[in-house]
Design a protein around this motif. Structure first.
Motif, PDB file in Angstrom:
ATOM      1  N   ALA B 174       0.840  -1.210   0.000  1.00  8.27           N
ATOM      2  CA  ALA B 174       0.000   0.000   0.000  1.00  8.27           C
ATOM      3  C   ALA B 174       0.871   1.255   0.000  1.00  8.27           C
ATOM      4  CB  ALA B 174      -0.939   0.001   1.210  1.00  8.27           C
ATOM      5  N   ALA B 212      -1.816   6.215   3.108  1.00 10.43           N
ATOM      6  CA  ALA B 212      -1.512   4.877   2.587  1.00 10.43           C
ATOM      7  C   ALA B 212      -1.184   3.920   3.733  1.00 10.43           C
ATOM      8  CB  ALA B 212      -0.350   4.940   1.602  1.00 10.43           C
ATOM      9  N   ALA B 215      -4.456   3.053   5.366  1.00 13.54           N
ATOM     10  CA  ALA B 215      -5.247   2.121   4.555  1.00 13.54           C
ATOM     11  C   ALA B 215      -4.661   0.714   4.661  1.00 13.54           C
ATOM     12  CB  ALA B 215      -5.284   2.574   3.103  1.00 13.54           C
ATOM     13  N   THR B 283      -8.883   5.340   0.702  1.00 19.30           N
ATOM     14  CA  THR B 283      -8.162   5.285  -0.571  1.00 19.30           C
ATOM     15  C   THR B 283      -8.802   6.247  -1.560  1.00 19.30           C
ATOM     16  OG1 THR B 283      -9.489   3.355  -1.069  1.00 19.30           O
ATOM     17  CG2 THR B 283      -7.245   2.947  -0.383  1.00 19.30           C
TER      18      THR B 283
END
Lengths: 279, 291
Positions: B174, B212, B215, B283
């Motif tokens: 990610a 990121a 997530a 995202t």
């Protein structure tokens, strides 16, 4: 020479080495040590364990079953996954975000819950039990439900790999083909499919690995009947429970070896795709 | 001039353009939509609805009863704790590994890049078998640890190790693309202005990759909650102590306690679904920033 802006002072270099060592140690302890452990344990019994185990009818049947389930799953999730990916990348409609979330759901839902859902749908007193029973089709404790749950679990892989590539590609080439007289099918097969092939193959490789290793859902819906609905992973589970450690470890190691080959395939596809995206 | 701009802006309205694109594909717009929705509806939504319906079989009362099933609350608590630990630990080490892969050049980088993906390929059951082979009571390492009073297999450390193994690539993969896109000139500016490596990372790099990391950590958490294959081997069936929720659900189904299993599943399912929606949001926000 040493006034180069990217030159790293001695202290910085030391910190970098420390960061690198920390990361590598973590990977070595967490990922590599267990692999050494299983290889050593599986093979310490000597070569005859390998031939004895792989000669067992149960073991052969288990691998055969796992192969069938993986093949059907990969076929279905690849073809229908492409359709979903096209819709997600090119279409707009009310509720699209919900559809997108539904695609991600199998990543998060425990396989055990997936198995339970299949029991609620097809098991005793289930929603569709009477429908299939009337037609003489055995779903639960048989191949159909084992394939269905594996498809559920593998749905996101192809879709999540193909969608970003389709979004990046745009439609100019397809439009050109259509203007020049190609049918929709021709444009798709000649233009769209070749453009997304590496992403598709990467998704297929991930799907294959996941399907080969699936256990939670299959364990619940199959009943794990020895020699009938026992996949390779279920065989490992039974072998360990029956204290046939050597056979269990060996089948597990074989599965891991196949998966590692798949992984190397994944790496090749990924590089190709990165190269094509970067051109 | 004004007319042509107007025309262009009307013609390129995203709705029209997008459905137009779809119409040029085989099956046409409605055909493709239909196939996609029926596929997802039958294969994903229907089973999800089935579990939730069964879980709420007797209304909210049955849900409360489920949590009163001996071991249910303990199993869910253990699952949440190990998943949270995995999210934090792999959040940190995953970011570190992504940074190493993107920013450092060293021999063996390509190998490390491949090894990080191993957990995507290795069946989770095999992960469990591997951990037993390494840390089990019959192995040299397990024997050594046992003599020093540390039990790994059939205990919480084993569960945590399994979950960490299975979820390792998520944060790395990610964070990696975001780090790759990051403009290095900001870091160089911070460096020139006298910031040390850590300060530069904390003040410049971390704010940029934070969505990121979050997530990836959420995904780790979600994946860890559902993990079964490795834990059925590693956790050792001690109700209330080493049973995570998915293994507990499996145990209930094998004892033919379908109602209890469905109820505990519904709780777990609700958590997973909320996490998926949250990750989707995170995202998406990142994507919006770029556009």
């Amino acid at each position: 020479m040493s006034t180069r802006p990217t030159a790293v002072p001695a202290r910085g270099r030391l910190i970098r080495a420390g960061v690198l060592a920390l990361g590598l140690t973590y990977v070595a302890i967490l990922l590599l040590a267990p692999i050494v452990g299983i290889v050593w344990t599986a093979l310490k019994g000597g070569p005859h364990v390998v031939s004895d185990t792989l000669a067992q009818a149960d073991v052969r049947h288990a691998f055969f079953l796992t192969g069938i389930i993986a093949a059907v799953t990969v076929g279905v999730t690849a073809v229908l996954g492409m359709v979903v990916a096209l819709v997600l990348a090119r279409d707009r409609f009310f509720g699209k975000r919900i559809v997108s979330a539904i695609v991600d759901l199998p990543f998060a839902v425990s396989p055990v819950i997936v198995g339970l859902a299949a029991v609620v749908l097809f098991g005793r007193g289930g929603w569709f039990e009477a429908f299939f029973a009337a037609r003489g089709i055995q779903v639960i404790f048989a191949l159909p439900s084992m394939i269905l749950v594996t498809i559920f679990i593998c749905i996101p892989f192809v879709i999540r790999e193909v969608v970003p590539v389709l979004e990046e590609l745009g439609t100019e080439e397809e439009d050109a083909a259509r203007t020049l007289g190609a049918s929709p099918m021709q444009a798709f097969i000649r233009i769209t499919l070749p453009n997304m092939r590496w992403a598709l193959l990467y998704g297929v490789a991930l799907s294959t690995a996941r399907a080969l290793g699936e256990i939670g859902a299959v364990l619940i819906v199959s009943g794990a009947i020895q020699g009938q609905t026992e996949t390779a992973t279920l065989y490992v589970l039974r072998a360990l429970e029956e204290r046939q450690d050597a056979a269990g470890y060996l089948v597990a190691l074989t599965l891991a070896a196949v998966s590692v080959l798949v992984l190397l395939g994944i790496e090749v596809f990924k590089r190709r795709q990165a190269k094509e995206m970067g051109r | 001039m004004a007319v042509s701009t107007l025309e262009r802006s009307a013609g390129s309205r995203p709705e029209q353009q997008r459905s137009g694109r779809l119409r040029r594909l085989p099956l046409g717009r409605w055909g493709l939509r239909g196939v996609a929705l029926v596929y997802l509806g039958a294969m994903v939504a229907l089973p999800a609805v089935a579990v939730v319906t069964r879980g709420f079989g007797h209304g909210f009362a049955s849900l409360r009863d489920a949590m009163a099933v001996p071991g249910a609350a303990a199993a869910i608590r253990l699952t949440l704790i190990t998943a949270a630990l995995a999210a934090v630990i792999n959040g940190a080490f995953g970011t570190l590994l992504a940074y190493i892969l993107v920013r450092l050049r060293f021999p063996g980088r390509a190998i490390l890049n491949t090894v990080v993906d191993l957990p995507f390929a290795v069946p989770t059951l095999v992960t469990g078998v591997m951990l037993v082979a390494l840390y089990g009571p019959n192995s040299p390492v397990g024997g050594f640890l046992k003599r020093h009073g540390v039990q790994v297999i059939f205990a919480t450390p084993g569960i945590l190790l399994a979950v960490l193994f299975v979820t390792l690539p998520l944060v790395v993969r990610a964070v990696e693309p975001v780090l790759l896109e990051l403009d290095r000139s900001e870091e160089e500016a911070a460096h020139v202005l006298g910031a040390g490596g850590w300060t530069t990372f904390r003040r410049v790099v971390l704010p940029a990759i934070r969505p990121a990391v979050a997530a990836g950590a959420l995904l780790t958490f979600a994946r860890a909650i559902g993990e079964f294959g490795s834990l059925v081997i590693v956790s050792g069936n001690i109700t209330g102590r080493t049973l995570t929720a998915p293994v507990f659900i499996f145990q209930l189904t094998s004892q033919f306690k379908g109602d209890e299993a469905a109820a505990v599943s519904t709780v777990l399912f609700a958590i997973s679904f909320a996490l998926v929606l949250l990750t989707e949001r995170l995202t998406r926000r990142r994507g919006d920033e770029f556009s």
